[in-house]
Every structure is written in C-alpha cells, then in structure tokens.
Design an enzyme around this catalytic site. Structure first.
Site, short mmCIF file in Angstrom:
data_model
loop_
_atom_site.label_atom_id
_atom_site.label_comp_id
_atom_site.label_asym_id
_atom_site.label_seq_id
_atom_site.Cartn_x
_atom_site.Cartn_y
_atom_site.Cartn_z
N CYS A 169 41.23 99.57 42.68
CA CYS A 169 41.05 98.45 41.86
C CYS A 169 41.78 97.24 42.80
CB CYS A 169 41.74 98.75 40.69
SG CYS A 169 41.45 97.25 39.56
N PRO A 170 41.02 96.11 43.42
CA PRO A 170 41.42 95.09 43.78
C PRO A 170 42.17 94.36 43.09
CG PRO A 170 39.06 95.09 43.75
CD PRO A 170 39.36 96.33 43.36
#
Length: 386
Positions: A169-170
């Site tokens: 998850c950025p």
C-alpha cells in the site's frame, strides 16, 4: 614503531539487511523507500482535521453539543495511531537464506529433480504441503533462496518475502502482511468513520448558518484570521476532500471487511486462489464469520523474525605509532656518558642482554674452580699473545 590495535565496531543487523527498505531510529522504524504518497496521506488527514477543529467545531460545540469535537478528536487520534503503527512496523518480512542454507536447499532440489538434460526446461520448484486435508503448494523464491511459507509472497517493491502477504500500500508507505494487517484494517475503518463524521457536520454547519443569516450571507462570511478568504470556501474545500475520500476509503473498508469475513487476502482474491475454475475450498477459513474475524483481528501477533536491532560485531585494525611499552620487570640500564656514547637528550635503546665485562681490572683476583678444572684465559691475554 607502529602497533596494530584491534577495535570492535558495533553494527546493527538492520544495517546489513537486504531488500529495499528504509530504517529510522536505530532500526525501530521500518518503511518502504517510496514514501511520497505516505506524506500526502498525512497532509490530507492533518489538513482536513485542522480546518475542521479550527472553524466548524467551535461553532458546533456552542450551538449543538461540546461532545462533537471530543468524538472527532478520538477518531482522529485513533486513525493517526493505527496509520503510524501500520507504516512503521515490520509487516512480516521473512529473512533470506544464508549461503550454507541456500547451498543445502540447492542440493536437496537437485537430488529430488535429478539432472536435467541440456536444452530442457527444469521442472518448477514446488513443495506440497497439507493444510486441513488439502494440498497447498509452497513455491521457491529465487531471490530469497527459500521455499516460501503458505500465503507468503515476494513484494517486488520492497524486494522481500512477506508472510501472509496482502498487498503493498503506497498510501501507508509499507507492505501489508501478517504483522500489520489488523492495524491497516482498523486504520481504514476509523478513517472512514472520521471522513463521514467531518463530511456530515460540515453540511450541518452550512445548514445552521444558512438558517440564521441566509445562504448568500453565509457564503460572504469571513473569519477574523483570514479576511481575504471566505469561511465557507474552507468548508466547501473540506466537503470536497471528504466526498472524494469517502468513495475510495469506504469502498476499501467494505472490500477488506469481506476479505476478513472469508479469512482471505487481497493477493489470493486477485489471483483467484480459492475461486474460479478450480473451485478449491479455502483451507484457512473456519466456515464461520465470527471465527474468521477473531483469527484475523484478535489472534496472537507473531514476533518479528528479523531481529533488526541485533548486534553484529566487526573488528577494525588501526595502526598507532609509538614506543613499545615495557613490561613491569624490565628496566633500562642507566646511560653513562663517555667519548663514544650518546650525547645528552638522546635515549639509547638497549636489548636487555647482559654482557659481562672482560677487562683485567673488573676480573676477580681469584676465581673459585672445581678440583681438576683448568683455568680459562681471559680475552685480553689472548689478544696480548697475538
């Protein structure tokens, strides 16, 4: 004279860990290298909540209830705590095999598969593992040189195998795996509630102001600290941020709630591991929503196997110039001044070898001899004869 001195330099294990992670606070904080979107997440949450607490909350606390800012503060603190816990923790990275372990695994694979003729493709490196009377395949990771545990996968961004890998998850700046999935789920759940809360009371604020002074006068109203900017413009900005965030965050929360109820990961759902043509039943599901939720969200949290702050000692040799220190039993003989000796201010380095004097004056007049022993002539006598 140069002396080699060995000094031990303390090196933490996180400094030598492979992969593409960054560490802070002496290895206590672990994140991915790409943290730009994570900073954007912090800016959106902090900025929106700051505007809400600075303007709308003061008016709503007086007009409606003082519990409104209190409940908003609780949601905000909980969301920030779970976000930081998700971003700064080890998601469940599996250590890579040591050279000896990798060589042993290679020998084991060669013994199992045998020699492959030249030009033919080698068979896939897979081990079969049984879970709940169902065969699960363990795949070999060519980067980490290990057979990955069940539900583990290699993250191409962090370049590590992660146990019970869900996704990278950025927005949180980290992988989501076995050790931080529950905090990730609590973060998106609390953020959804906070977004709905701010969005709702922003609309209530505009409605109350419009009932008192009219909607057009509300649009023209300006706060004392920002005379050039309409207060309602800030409120509209908050509403827009919450509106677009609402669809993504609430939708993401609903999707992960569905996965938690099935005890399934995002990676498994995308690959269709337990659905599709095979129709293979999920061996990790208990067949009960409550049991699945309790296992994922309330089960025991395994410790990190990386030992990031463990100590590796490395010796460094440094050269130092100086005289060699003397032992406690050695003494330097006093230097006597003579015509052929050193002058004052210069030290003489002796080898500490006792040399007897051979002059006639220093020889004793009579030397005791054993019966039958012949006298030994002195060196001066021999020189005189020659």
């Amino acid at each position: 004279m140069s002396v080699m001195v060995a000094r031990k330099k303390v090196v933490r294990k996180w400094e030598k860990l492979p992969g593409r992670n960054t560490f802070c606070c002496d290895g206590r904080i672990m994140m991915a290298r790409q943290k730009g979107i994570f900073y954007l997440t912090l800016f959106l949450i902090l900025g929106t909540c700051a505007l809400f607490f600075a303007f709308e909350c003061r008016y709503l606390a007086v007009q409606l209830s003082p519990a409104i800012p209190v409940f908003a503060a609780v949601l905000f603190l909980f969301a920030m705590a779970t976000l930081l816990r998700t971003s700064f923790s080890d998601p469940g990275v599996i250590p890579r095999a040591l050279p000896d372990e990798a060589a042993f695994i290679e020998m084991e694979i060669e013994a199992t598969n045998g020699t492959v003729p030249q030009g033919q493709r080698p068979p896939p490196r897979i081990k079969n593992f049984q879970i709940n009377n169902q065969i699960v395949k363990l795949k070999y990771c060519y980067t980490c040189k290990i057979f990955r545990p069940p539900r583990a996968s290699h993250c191409s961004i962090c370049d590590n195998c992660v146990e019970r890998f869900d996704h990278h998850c950025p927005w949180v700046g980290n992988c989501v795996g076995k050790r931080n999935y529950r905090y990730f789920y609590l973060f998106i759940l609390s953020l959804s509630l906070l977004t709905i809360y701010i969005f709702t009371f922003n609309i209530v604020y505009v409605a109350l102001k419009s009932l008192k002074i009219g909607f057009l006068n509300t649009l023209k109203e300006t706060p004392g600290t920002y005379p050039s900017m309409s207060l309602t413009v800030l409120t509209v900005l908050e509403v827009l941020i919450c509106f677009f965030t609402l669809w993504s965050v609430v939708g993401l929360t609903g999707f992960h709630t569905f996965l938690v109820a099935l005890n399934q990961t995002t990676n498994e759902d995308i690959k269709g591991s337990w659905t599709g043509k095979n129709r293979v039943q999920n061996p990790y599901s208990h067949g009960n929503i409550v049991k699945n939720c309790c296992e994922v969200l309330c089960g025991p949290l395994p410790p990190s196997v990386l030992d990031r702050r463990g100590i590796l000692q490395q010796e460094e040799s440094t050269a130092q110039e100086g005289l060699c220190p003397r032992g406690p039993g050695t003494q330097e003989p006093p230097a006597t001044q003579g015509p052929g000796q050193a002058q004052e201010g210069h030290s003489v380095l002796s080898l500490q070898v006792p040399a007897p004097s051979v002059s006639d004056t220093e020889m004793p007049e009579e030397k005791q001899r054993m019966p039958g022993e012949l006298p030994v002539p002195s060196l001066d006598v021999g020189r005189a004869e020659h």
